[in-house]
Design a protein around this motif. Sequence first.
Motif, PDB file in Angstrom:
ATOM      1  N   THR A   2      -2.412   6.514   9.433  1.00  0.00           N
ATOM      2  CA  THR A   2      -2.836   5.396   8.601  1.00  0.00           C
ATOM      3  C   THR A   2      -4.256   4.997   8.956  1.00  0.00           C
ATOM      4  O   THR A   2      -4.708   5.164  10.089  1.00  0.00           O
ATOM      5  N   TYR A  18       0.390  -3.687   5.830  1.00  0.00           N
ATOM      6  CA  TYR A  18      -0.854  -2.940   6.000  1.00  0.00           C
ATOM      7  C   TYR A  18      -1.374  -2.962   7.441  1.00  0.00           C
ATOM      8  O   TYR A  18      -2.481  -2.466   7.707  1.00  0.00           O
ATOM      9  N   ASP A  65      -0.748   3.864  -0.312  1.00  0.00           N
ATOM     10  CA  ASP A  65       0.208   3.028   0.420  1.00  0.00           C
ATOM     11  C   ASP A  65       1.203   3.856   1.224  1.00  0.00           C
ATOM     12  O   ASP A  65       1.896   3.319   2.099  1.00  0.00           O
ATOM     13  N   HIS A  68       1.282   3.754   5.109  1.00  0.00           N
ATOM     14  CA  HIS A  68       1.754   2.467   5.620  1.00  0.00           C
ATOM     15  C   HIS A  68       3.271   2.365   5.481  1.00  0.00           C
ATOM     16  O   HIS A  68       3.963   1.883   6.390  1.00  0.00           O
TER      17      HIS A  68
END
Length: 311
Positions: A2, A18, A65, A68
């Motif tokens: 990430t 996040y 995304d 995450h």
Amino acid sequence: MTTTPVVDGRTRHYGDFYGLSEPEGDGAVALVVGNCQAESLRIALEGGGLRTVRTPAVHELVATDLPHLARWLARAELLVSQPVRDDYHGLPLGTAQLAAALPARARVVRVPVIRFAGLYPAHAIVRPPSDASLVPPVVEYHDLRLVVRAAARGGAVDAPSPLPPLRPESVRAVAELSRAELRRREEAHDAVVVSDLFDRPSFAQMRTLNHPGNPVWRSLAERVRRRLALPEHEVDPGRPLLDSVHAPREAVVVEAFGLDEAPTDHWVVGGRRVEAAEVEEAHLGWYADHPEVVTAALARHEDALRLLGLS
């Protein structure tokens, strides 16, 4: 791997997801995944041995995304998910795909997408095959009485006039149709049961046909905990959940279920009163530009139209 996301309104809102912050508490990490209903259930489940992560609705997740999401799946001991098909929106977001990314010790509980039309029997959600993103202005709910009027007039717009009245027995018939569909979905996915909550419906349970109120979230969270053999724990969110839209409460529905709640003749959208006539006029004009939506509504909701005496 990430990367640190750009800090903006979205990432701040979902700060834990996040990696901008860490969920409070020291309980088991729990992810709640689904449509806009998932966040309300997450709030109702928080605490009492669970540490939940505010997660974007599944239809809002994008490819960036995924790292995450993967990071949280690797940490989660519990996934609570509405049924999501594999490769949803071209991404590996299906419930089975998410479950496969969990640690071996993690548990999965499925919950239904909650729709109950009995309190708003003429309302419907329509996703036309030509463009599933098409929604009418002001509110996204279609009134089947207005759809029939638009079909009869070829989409022509005229001054709003009273919609045809419904009968109490028709209201109860639509409620049973809606409960039966919810039961079918629960059984198909071995989901936590909520359909029985609507055996004796009240407006406190549903603000629209798919926006449940706090009593439903409280009961669903309790049942999720019971399935997991978790200790009882009740959350007071201190505010109404999923409260952005309220549909009119029709007198015939009050009569059909013997409710002691007063009928209303308007919508509430984002805290603002919107007259029903304003919604009807906007929708009739929109149907003139999107006749394919009228066609899709008549086909998709033919059973409800028949029960309501509209077909």
